[in-house]
Motif scaffolding. Structure first.
Motif, short mmCIF file in Angstrom:
data_model
loop_
_atom_site.label_atom_id
_atom_site.label_comp_id
_atom_site.label_asym_id
_atom_site.label_seq_id
_atom_site.Cartn_x
_atom_site.Cartn_y
_atom_site.Cartn_z
N PRO A 82 21.05 46.98 -1.65
CA PRO A 82 22.44 47.07 -1.20
C PRO A 82 22.82 45.92 -0.25
N GLU A 83 23.80 45.12 -0.69
CA GLU A 83 24.21 43.99 0.13
C GLU A 83 25.67 43.62 -0.15
N LEU A 84 26.39 43.35 0.92
CA LEU A 84 27.70 42.74 0.80
C LEU A 84 27.42 41.26 0.61
N ASP A 85 27.49 40.80 -0.62
CA ASP A 85 27.07 39.44 -0.95
C ASP A 85 28.14 38.42 -0.60
N LEU A 86 29.38 38.74 -0.87
CA LEU A 86 30.49 37.82 -0.60
C LEU A 86 31.65 38.60 -0.02
N LEU A 87 32.35 37.98 0.93
CA LEU A 87 33.63 38.51 1.40
C LEU A 87 34.42 37.31 1.89
N PHE A 88 35.53 37.05 1.23
CA PHE A 88 36.40 35.93 1.58
C PHE A 88 37.84 36.41 1.63
N VAL A 89 38.58 35.90 2.58
CA VAL A 89 40.02 36.11 2.66
C VAL A 89 40.65 34.73 2.63
N GLN A 94 44.71 35.27 6.31
CA GLN A 94 43.89 35.80 7.40
C GLN A 94 44.78 36.30 8.53
N GLY A 95 44.27 37.30 9.24
CA GLY A 95 45.01 37.88 10.36
C GLY A 95 45.98 38.98 9.95
N ARG A 96 45.97 39.37 8.69
CA ARG A 96 46.87 40.41 8.19
C ARG A 96 46.16 41.73 7.89
N GLY A 97 44.88 41.83 8.25
CA GLY A 97 44.13 43.06 8.01
C GLY A 97 43.48 43.14 6.64
N ILE A 98 43.52 42.07 5.88
CA ILE A 98 42.96 42.11 4.53
C ILE A 98 41.44 42.21 4.56
N GLY A 99 40.79 41.49 5.47
CA GLY A 99 39.34 41.59 5.60
C GLY A 99 38.92 43.01 5.94
N ARG A 100 39.64 43.63 6.88
CA ARG A 100 39.34 45.02 7.26
C ARG A 100 39.55 45.96 6.07
N LEU A 101 40.63 45.75 5.34
CA LEU A 101 40.90 46.54 4.14
C LEU A 101 39.75 46.42 3.14
N LEU A 102 39.29 45.19 2.91
CA LEU A 102 38.20 44.98 1.96
C LEU A 102 36.90 45.63 2.44
N VAL A 103 36.62 45.56 3.74
CA VAL A 103 35.41 46.21 4.27
C VAL A 103 35.51 47.72 4.09
N GLU A 104 36.65 48.30 4.39
CA GLU A 104 36.80 49.75 4.21
C GLU A 104 36.65 50.14 2.74
N HIS A 105 37.20 49.32 1.86
CA HIS A 105 37.05 49.57 0.42
C HIS A 105 35.58 49.49 0.02
N MET A 106 34.89 48.47 0.54
CA MET A 106 33.47 48.30 0.24
C MET A 106 32.67 49.51 0.69
N LYS A 107 32.96 50.02 1.89
CA LYS A 107 32.25 51.20 2.39
C LYS A 107 32.49 52.40 1.48
N SER A 108 33.70 52.53 0.99
CA SER A 108 34.03 53.62 0.07
C SER A 108 33.25 53.48 -1.24
N GLU A 109 33.18 52.27 -1.75
CA GLU A 109 32.42 52.02 -2.98
C GLU A 109 30.93 52.30 -2.75
N ALA A 110 30.41 51.87 -1.60
CA ALA A 110 29.00 52.09 -1.28
C ALA A 110 28.71 53.59 -1.20
N ARG A 111 29.59 54.31 -0.54
CA ARG A 111 29.44 55.77 -0.42
C ARG A 111 29.43 56.41 -1.80
N ALA A 112 30.36 56.02 -2.64
CA ALA A 112 30.46 56.57 -4.00
C ALA A 112 29.21 56.27 -4.83
#
Length: 160
Positions: A82-89, A94-112
């Motif tokens: 399990p690894e977050l291999d790439l994350l780019f905004v 940047q500064g619009r919360g997109i990185g945070r949104l992607l991290v939360e989405h990733m956590k949801s996918e990891a949980r699933a």
């Protein structure tokens, strides 16, 4: 394959990447200002290919009101190990919360997927971002020249 779309408040949504996104994702990586100067060699020849997109869980953020369907950012979750291999905004997003949104989405996918933690080997300037969204510092990954000429922070997201 029909991409799954997750709508979020506002006009930003997350969908699963498809093979035709490969060139856009590659341009986003290679054009990132986070990799200018001494960091440039790391992404100079980097390619996010259709094969990579099909092999991993790759998701893109986009503006639902944008007729050009521009990618605002993306991430890639590798399941084993399990690894977050790439994350780019994208620089202009940047500064619009997109990185945070992607991290939360990733956590949801990891949980699933049944994961209890996800490793991140961070670009050194991004360590603060990862810590601000809940990643815990676990160590340092040593440089591996010529591909990576600097040590990188190793972090971990705990997935409840």
């Amino acid at each position: 394959m029909q991409p799954r779309i997750t709508f979020t408040p506002g006009t930003t949504a997350v969908r699963q990447a498809v093979a035709r996104d490969a060139k856009r994702l590659t341009r986003l990586v290679r054009g990132s200002r986070a990799y200018e100067g001494p960091w440039a060699a790391m992404v100079a020849g980097y390619r996010v290919g259709p094969d990579y997109i099909e092999a991993h869980r790759v998701f893109v953020a986009f503006d639902t009101d944008d007729p050009a369907n521009r990618v605002l950012g993306f991430y890639s979750l590798v399941l084993a190990p399990p690894e977050l291999d790439l994350l780019f905004v994208a620089d202009g997003s940047q500064g619009r919360g997109i990185g945070r949104l992607l991290v939360e989405h990733m956590k949801s996918e990891a949980r699933a997927a049944g994961l209890d933690r996800v490793r991140v080997v961070s670009h050194p300037p991004a360590e603060g971002f990862y810590r601000s969204v809940g990643a815990l510092l676990t160590g340092t990954v040593s440089a591996n020249p010529p591909a990576v000429a600097w040590d990188r922070p190793e972090l971990e997201f705990l997935i409840p």
